[in-house]
Design a protein around this motif. Structure first.
Motif, mmCIF file in Angstrom:
data_model
loop_
_atom_site.group_PDB
_atom_site.id
_atom_site.type_symbol
_atom_site.label_atom_id
_atom_site.label_comp_id
_atom_site.label_asym_id
_atom_site.label_seq_id
_atom_site.Cartn_x
_atom_site.Cartn_y
_atom_site.Cartn_z
ATOM 1 N N VAL A 69 -44.121 104.663 -7.899
ATOM 2 C CA VAL A 69 -44.976 103.522 -8.350
ATOM 3 C C VAL A 69 -45.398 103.651 -9.303
ATOM 4 O O VAL A 69 -46.328 104.550 -9.746
ATOM 5 C CB VAL A 69 -46.017 103.639 -6.827
ATOM 6 N N VAL A 70 -44.823 102.541 -10.274
ATOM 7 C CA VAL A 70 -46.028 102.277 -11.914
ATOM 8 C C VAL A 70 -46.239 100.995 -12.029
ATOM 9 O O VAL A 70 -45.539 100.395 -11.281
ATOM 10 C CB VAL A 70 -44.731 102.683 -12.655
ATOM 11 N N GLU A 71 -47.053 100.582 -12.224
ATOM 12 C CA GLU A 71 -48.010 99.671 -12.629
ATOM 13 C C GLU A 71 -47.127 99.621 -14.112
ATOM 14 O O GLU A 71 -47.809 99.976 -15.028
ATOM 15 C CB GLU A 71 -49.690 99.757 -12.757
ATOM 16 N N LEU A 72 -46.694 98.036 -14.226
ATOM 17 C CA LEU A 72 -46.415 97.351 -15.890
ATOM 18 C C LEU A 72 -47.601 97.401 -17.159
ATOM 19 O O LEU A 72 -48.876 96.591 -16.148
ATOM 20 C CB LEU A 72 -45.555 96.990 -15.672
ATOM 21 N N PRO A 73 -47.658 96.985 -17.670
ATOM 22 C CA PRO A 73 -49.251 96.122 -18.414
ATOM 23 C C PRO A 73 -49.099 95.180 -17.963
ATOM 24 O O PRO A 73 -49.959 94.519 -17.944
ATOM 25 C CB PRO A 73 -47.875 96.914 -19.975
ATOM 26 N N ASP A 74 -48.328 94.199 -17.905
ATOM 27 C CA ASP A 74 -47.996 92.763 -17.176
ATOM 28 C C ASP A 74 -49.175 92.611 -15.939
ATOM 29 O O ASP A 74 -48.950 91.621 -15.334
ATOM 30 C CB ASP A 74 -47.372 91.584 -17.524
ATOM 31 N N GLY A 75 -48.807 93.877 -15.464
ATOM 32 C CA GLY A 75 -49.646 94.657 -14.079
ATOM 33 C C GLY A 75 -48.226 94.573 -13.046
ATOM 34 O O GLY A 75 -48.653 94.027 -11.947
ATOM 35 N N ARG A 76 -47.422 94.035 -13.226
ATOM 36 C CA ARG A 76 -46.028 93.456 -12.239
ATOM 37 C C ARG A 76 -45.731 95.148 -11.759
ATOM 38 O O ARG A 76 -46.264 96.368 -12.375
ATOM 39 C CB ARG A 76 -44.914 93.247 -12.883
ATOM 40 N N VAL A 77 -45.012 95.751 -10.773
ATOM 41 C CA VAL A 77 -44.993 96.828 -10.094
ATOM 42 C C VAL A 77 -43.754 96.777 -10.283
ATOM 43 O O VAL A 77 -42.859 96.323 -10.160
ATOM 44 C CB VAL A 77 -45.121 96.838 -8.531
ATOM 45 N N ARG A 78 -43.493 98.352 -10.537
ATOM 46 C CA ARG A 78 -41.862 98.877 -10.694
ATOM 47 C C ARG A 78 -42.292 99.755 -10.213
ATOM 48 O O ARG A 78 -43.280 100.888 -10.072
ATOM 49 C CB ARG A 78 -42.167 99.060 -12.725
ATOM 50 N N LEU A 79 -40.422 99.927 -9.415
ATOM 51 C CA LEU A 79 -40.732 102.087 -8.800
ATOM 52 C C LEU A 79 -39.253 102.121 -9.007
ATOM 53 O O LEU A 79 -37.769 101.470 -9.560
ATOM 54 C CB LEU A 79 -40.564 101.078 -7.022
ATOM 55 N N GLU A 80 -39.322 104.110 -9.926
ATOM 56 C CA GLU A 80 -38.312 104.626 -10.481
ATOM 57 C C GLU A 80 -38.051 105.090 -9.454
ATOM 58 O O GLU A 80 -38.941 105.890 -8.717
ATOM 59 C CB GLU A 80 -38.846 105.252 -11.582
ATOM 60 N N SER A 125 -32.457 104.491 -10.117
ATOM 61 C CA SER A 125 -32.289 103.080 -10.082
ATOM 62 C C SER A 125 -34.189 102.607 -10.159
ATOM 63 O O SER A 125 -34.577 103.156 -10.305
ATOM 64 C CB SER A 125 -31.865 102.342 -8.720
ATOM 65 N N VAL A 126 -33.901 101.751 -10.698
ATOM 66 C CA VAL A 126 -35.120 100.784 -10.669
ATOM 67 C C VAL A 126 -35.382 99.275 -10.595
ATOM 68 O O VAL A 126 -34.997 98.536 -10.896
ATOM 69 C CB VAL A 126 -35.941 100.898 -12.551
ATOM 70 N N VAL A 127 -36.509 99.308 -9.602
ATOM 71 C CA VAL A 127 -37.078 98.044 -9.164
ATOM 72 C C VAL A 127 -37.990 97.625 -9.549
ATOM 73 O O VAL A 127 -38.957 98.140 -9.682
ATOM 74 C CB VAL A 127 -36.424 97.593 -7.346
ATOM 75 N N GLU A 128 -37.827 96.481 -10.389
ATOM 76 C CA GLU A 128 -39.623 95.683 -10.407
ATOM 77 C C GLU A 128 -39.833 94.460 -9.886
ATOM 78 O O GLU A 128 -39.146 93.456 -9.279
ATOM 79 C CB GLU A 128 -39.712 95.126 -12.032
ATOM 80 N N GLN A 129 -41.588 94.212 -9.489
ATOM 81 C CA GLN A 129 -41.342 93.241 -8.889
ATOM 82 C C GLN A 129 -41.033 91.596 -9.820
ATOM 83 O O GLN A 129 -40.865 91.541 -11.246
ATOM 84 C CB GLN A 129 -43.620 92.819 -8.630
ATOM 85 N N VAL A 130 -40.504 90.948 -8.743
ATOM 86 C CA VAL A 130 -40.709 89.990 -9.651
ATOM 87 C C VAL A 130 -41.273 88.016 -9.624
ATOM 88 O O VAL A 130 -42.395 88.510 -8.437
ATOM 89 C CB VAL A 130 -38.977 88.468 -8.604
#
Length: 116
Positions: free
Chosen positions: A81-92, A106-111
């Motif tokens: 789980v990674v928190e992106l600079p804009d506050g959204r979440v990414r799963l690598e 794969s990579v999924v990101e919060q929409v």
């Protein structure tokens, strides 16, 4: 530890192989007391479920899905789980099929609400 996944909707940033999850797939995540689960659908996936655990920023889960052609498939995934600079979440993610041959990343990101 990054924030909770509970209530978040995530989507792949790129399509996988035909018949699998893709950019039109949406994952609705839930999280409680170290347990994570999600329902997903969209694109070539009619319905999918995943269930597993979270320890810190690491997820470990298994998934099963029904595809538009009527076939089913299942596998195992480990994700960070990674928190992106804009506050959204990414799963690598690093995944491997258990019902067939194949593995990958794969990579999924919060929409956002308008992307759902």
């Amino acid at each position: 530890m990054a924030r909770s996944l509970d209530g978040l909707v995530l989507a792949p940033v790129a399509d996988q192989a035909p018949g699998q999850v893709g950019t039109r797939t949406r994952f609705a995540y839930h999280e409680r007391d170290g347990v994570v689960w999600a329902e997903y659908a969209g694109g070539d996936v009619v319905r999918g479920h995943l269930v597993g655990t979270r320890e810190g920023d690491r997820l470990d889960f298994r998934y099963v899905q029904l595809k538009a052609d009527g076939g089913t498939s299942s596998g195992h995934c480990a994700a960070t789980v990674v928190e992106l600079p804009d506050g959204r979440v990414r799963l690598e993610e690093s995944w491997e099929w258990e019902s067939q041959r194949g593995s990958g990343t794969s990579v999924v990101e919060q929409v956002t609400a308008h992307e759902r």
